[in-house]
Design a protein around this motif. Structure first.
Motif, PDB file in Angstrom:
ATOM      1  N   SER A  17      23.153   6.718 -22.675  1.00  0.00           N
ATOM      2  CA  SER A  17      23.239   7.645 -21.543  1.00  0.00           C
ATOM      3  C   SER A  17      23.098   6.937 -20.195  1.00  0.00           C
ATOM      4  N   VAL A  18      22.668   5.690 -20.208  1.00  0.00           N
ATOM      5  CA  VAL A  18      22.562   4.907 -18.975  1.00  0.00           C
ATOM      6  C   VAL A  18      23.733   3.930 -18.942  1.00  0.00           C
ATOM      7  N   ARG A  19      24.741   4.232 -18.135  1.00  0.00           N
ATOM      8  CA  ARG A  19      25.979   3.461 -18.157  1.00  0.00           C
ATOM      9  C   ARG A  19      25.764   1.995 -17.801  1.00  0.00           C
ATOM     10  N   SER A  20      24.859   1.746 -16.862  1.00  0.00           N
ATOM     11  CA  SER A  20      24.653   0.368 -16.425  1.00  0.00           C
ATOM     12  C   SER A  20      24.190  -0.528 -17.576  1.00  0.00           C
ATOM     13  N   THR A  21      23.453   0.064 -18.515  1.00  0.00           N
ATOM     14  CA  THR A  21      22.974  -0.718 -19.660  1.00  0.00           C
ATOM     15  C   THR A  21      24.128  -1.171 -20.532  1.00  0.00           C
ATOM     16  N   LEU A  22      25.046  -0.271 -20.840  1.00  0.00           N
ATOM     17  CA  LEU A  22      26.192  -0.633 -21.670  1.00  0.00           C
ATOM     18  C   LEU A  22      27.167  -1.528 -20.924  1.00  0.00           C
ATOM     19  N   TRP A  23      27.261  -1.345 -19.607  1.00  0.00           N
ATOM     20  CA  TRP A  23      28.158  -2.198 -18.821  1.00  0.00           C
ATOM     21  C   TRP A  23      27.705  -3.650 -18.852  1.00  0.00           C
ATOM     22  N   THR A  24      26.408  -3.880 -18.980  1.00  0.00           N
ATOM     23  CA  THR A  24      25.939  -5.262 -19.044  1.00  0.00           C
ATOM     24  C   THR A  24      26.449  -5.954 -20.310  1.00  0.00           C
ATOM     25  N   LEU A  25      26.552  -5.206 -21.410  1.00  0.00           N
ATOM     26  CA  LEU A  25      27.095  -5.772 -22.643  1.00  0.00           C
ATOM     27  C   LEU A  25      28.575  -6.120 -22.478  1.00  0.00           C
ATOM     28  N   ALA A  26      29.311  -5.224 -21.828  1.00  0.00           N
ATOM     29  CA  ALA A  26      30.722  -5.501 -21.576  1.00  0.00           C
ATOM     30  C   ALA A  26      30.880  -6.718 -20.674  1.00  0.00           C
ATOM     31  N   ALA A  27      30.001  -6.817 -19.673  1.00  0.00           N
ATOM     32  CA  ALA A  27      30.055  -7.954 -18.755  1.00  0.00           C
ATOM     33  C   ALA A  27      29.759  -9.259 -19.482  1.00  0.00           C
ATOM     34  N   ALA A  28      28.809  -9.215 -20.423  1.00  0.00           N
ATOM     35  CA  ALA A  28      28.483 -10.417 -21.187  1.00  0.00           C
ATOM     36  C   ALA A  28      29.708 -10.923 -21.941  1.00  0.00           C
ATOM     37  N   LEU A  29      30.436 -10.011 -22.553  1.00  0.00           N
ATOM     38  CA  LEU A  29      31.631 -10.390 -23.307  1.00  0.00           C
ATOM     39  C   LEU A  29      32.707 -10.953 -22.381  1.00  0.00           C
ATOM     40  N   VAL A  30      33.030 -10.227 -21.318  1.00  0.00           N
ATOM     41  CA  VAL A  30      34.121 -10.625 -20.425  1.00  0.00           C
ATOM     42  C   VAL A  30      33.822 -11.957 -19.733  1.00  0.00           C
ATOM     43  N   VAL A  31      32.621 -12.086 -19.189  1.00  0.00           N
ATOM     44  CA  VAL A  31      32.273 -13.300 -18.448  1.00  0.00           C
ATOM     45  C   VAL A  31      32.257 -14.519 -19.364  1.00  0.00           C
ATOM     46  N   THR A  32      31.648 -14.379 -20.534  1.00  0.00           N
ATOM     47  CA  THR A  32      31.553 -15.512 -21.466  1.00  0.00           C
ATOM     48  C   THR A  32      32.925 -15.962 -21.928  1.00  0.00           C
ATOM     49  N   VAL A  33      33.765 -15.007 -22.321  1.00  0.00           N
ATOM     50  CA  VAL A  33      35.097 -15.344 -22.824  1.00  0.00           C
ATOM     51  C   VAL A  33      35.969 -15.926 -21.718  1.00  0.00           C
ATOM     52  N   ALA A  34      35.978 -15.276 -20.547  1.00  0.00           N
ATOM     53  CA  ALA A  34      36.841 -15.720 -19.453  1.00  0.00           C
ATOM     54  C   ALA A  34      36.447 -17.113 -18.951  1.00  0.00           C
ATOM     55  N   LEU A  35      35.160 -17.334 -18.757  1.00  0.00           N
ATOM     56  CA  LEU A  35      34.714 -18.639 -18.265  1.00  0.00           C
ATOM     57  C   LEU A  35      34.933 -19.721 -19.318  1.00  0.00           C
ATOM     58  N   GLY A  36      34.722 -19.379 -20.582  1.00  0.00           N
ATOM     59  CA  GLY A  36      34.970 -20.341 -21.652  1.00  0.00           C
ATOM     60  C   GLY A  36      36.439 -20.742 -21.708  1.00  0.00           C
ATOM     61  N   MET A  37      37.330 -19.779 -21.543  1.00  0.00           N
ATOM     62  CA  MET A  37      38.759 -20.081 -21.523  1.00  0.00           C
ATOM     63  C   MET A  37      39.122 -20.969 -20.333  1.00  0.00           C
ATOM     64  N   LEU A  38      38.584 -20.647 -19.178  1.00  0.00           N
ATOM     65  CA  LEU A  38      38.900 -21.418 -17.970  1.00  0.00           C
ATOM     66  C   LEU A  38      38.440 -22.863 -18.116  1.00  0.00           C
ATOM     67  N   ILE A  39      37.210 -23.052 -18.548  1.00  0.00           N
ATOM     68  CA  ILE A  39      36.677 -24.414 -18.673  1.00  0.00           C
ATOM     69  C   ILE A  39      37.409 -25.183 -19.772  1.00  0.00           C
ATOM     70  N   SER A  40      37.747 -24.519 -20.856  1.00  0.00           N
ATOM     71  CA  SER A  40      38.503 -25.175 -21.927  1.00  0.00           C
ATOM     72  C   SER A  40      39.870 -25.629 -21.421  1.00  0.00           C
ATOM     73  N   PHE A  41      40.512 -24.801 -20.630  1.00  0.00           N
ATOM     74  CA  PHE A  41      41.815 -25.161 -20.051  1.00  0.00           C
ATOM     75  C   PHE A  41      41.685 -26.360 -19.112  1.00  0.00           C
ATOM     76  N   LEU A  42      40.655 -26.359 -18.274  1.00  0.00           N
ATOM     77  CA  LEU A  42      40.451 -27.462 -17.346  1.00  0.00           C
ATOM     78  C   LEU A  42      40.140 -28.767 -18.082  1.00  0.00           C
ATOM     79  N   VAL A  43      39.362 -28.661 -19.161  1.00  0.00           N
ATOM     80  CA  VAL A  43      39.053 -29.852 -19.958  1.00  0.00           C
ATOM     81  C   VAL A  43      40.319 -30.399 -20.603  1.00  0.00           C
ATOM     82  N   ARG A  44      41.170 -29.514 -21.079  1.00  0.00           N
ATOM     83  CA  ARG A  44      42.442 -29.955 -21.671  1.00  0.00           C
ATOM     84  C   ARG A  44      43.280 -30.718 -20.649  1.00  0.00           C
ATOM     85  N   GLN A  45      43.286 -30.229 -19.416  1.00  0.00           N
ATOM     86  CA  GLN A  45      44.080 -30.890 -18.383  1.00  0.00           C
ATOM     87  C   GLN A  45      43.520 -32.247 -18.000  1.00  0.00           C
TER      88      GLN A  45
END
Length: 255
Positions: A17-45
């Motif tokens: 019932s507290v949206r901010s609590t569930l949004w933090t879980l979504a943020a954890a997924l998005v931030v971790t995946v997106a940053l991991g992809m970016l750094i992996s791409f930069l390392v490849r280059q």
């Protein structure tokens, strides 16, 4: 049993019932995946620019988890908000009136929060690995290689344990602002400084994030005096200590 089921249902209702609590879980997924992809791409280059020693210790699995250092911030926020929302709104009084057995109340909240944190942690970990390896191209690895599945599974455990540690600390401090004020500097400043300064690195090696993150590495760089599973056990000890201390405070102090 019926009483316990009611308490579990109540805790689930509070969290969703507290949206901010569930949004933090979504943020954890998005931030971790997106940053991991970016750094992996930069390392490849930049892989061709690595030295011979750096190539020998190159760990494609650990590279894909580079976003975990920032994504764990959202998991910390989830752990803090799950507990502190009741204190900041005064709902804790109603909760303790309805469920005077404080151990039952705490246990129910831990069951629901742990299930959510581990579910999101595992989903995040596997997505981070597969998408990160896709970015690494010819330098990637796969789940069939020795130690890789353990590292990916461990990454999900690490994310979940970070949230539980934050919950224990918040039960001790009983304030969202104070909890954020203690945990964020601890994980993003103090821990890194202690682990990277020669005079204090032996202390830093045994802090929860430094020890727990060892589970996500496949290649042993020799920087830690223990293996991946021992590192996770050290982190588990920190989590258990924080939850035990949180229970003592909840048990002894008024709402």
């Amino acid at each position: 049993m019926a009483h316990t089921g009611w308490v579990l249902t109540s805790e689930w209702t509070k969290i969703r019932s507290v949206r901010s609590t569930l949004w933090t879980l979504a943020a954890a997924l998005v931030v971790t995946v997106a940053l991991g992809m970016l750094i992996s791409f930069l390392v490849r280059q930049s892989y061709d620019d690595l030295s011979r020693e750096e190539r020998l210790t190159f760990d494609p699995t650990f590279i894909s988890f580079a976003g975990t250092s920032l994504g764990q911030l959202a998991m910390i926020a989830f752990g803090i908000l799950v507990v502190s929302n009741e204190y900041s709104t005064g709902m804790i009084r109603a909760s303790l009136t309805a469920v005077p057995q404080r151990g039952v109340l705490m246990g129910a909240k831990l069951v629901i929060a742990t299930a959510l944190a581990l579910l999101v942690g595992m989903l995040t970990s596997f997505l981070t690995f597969f998408l990160g390896q896709a970015m690494l191209g010819e330098h990637r690895t796969d789940l069939g290689e020795p130690g890789v599945l353990r590292a990916v599974f461990g990454g999900g455990l690490y994310m979940g344990l970070i949230a539980l540690f934050a919950m224990g600390v918040t039960w001790m401090l009983r304030s969202p602002m104070l909890s954020f004020g203690v945990l964020i500097p601890f994980f993003f400043m103090i821990s890194s400084i202690l682990a990277n300064v020669e005079a204090t690195e032996k202390i830093g090696d045994y802090l929860p994030d430094q020890a727990g993150s060892r589970i996500m590495a496949v290649i042993d760089d020799g920087e830690r005096p223990y293996g991946p599973w021992t590192g996770l056990l050290i982190m588990l000890a920190w989590v258990a200590a924080s939850l035990l201390a949180g229970y003592v405070v909840l048990k002894r102090r008024d709402a």
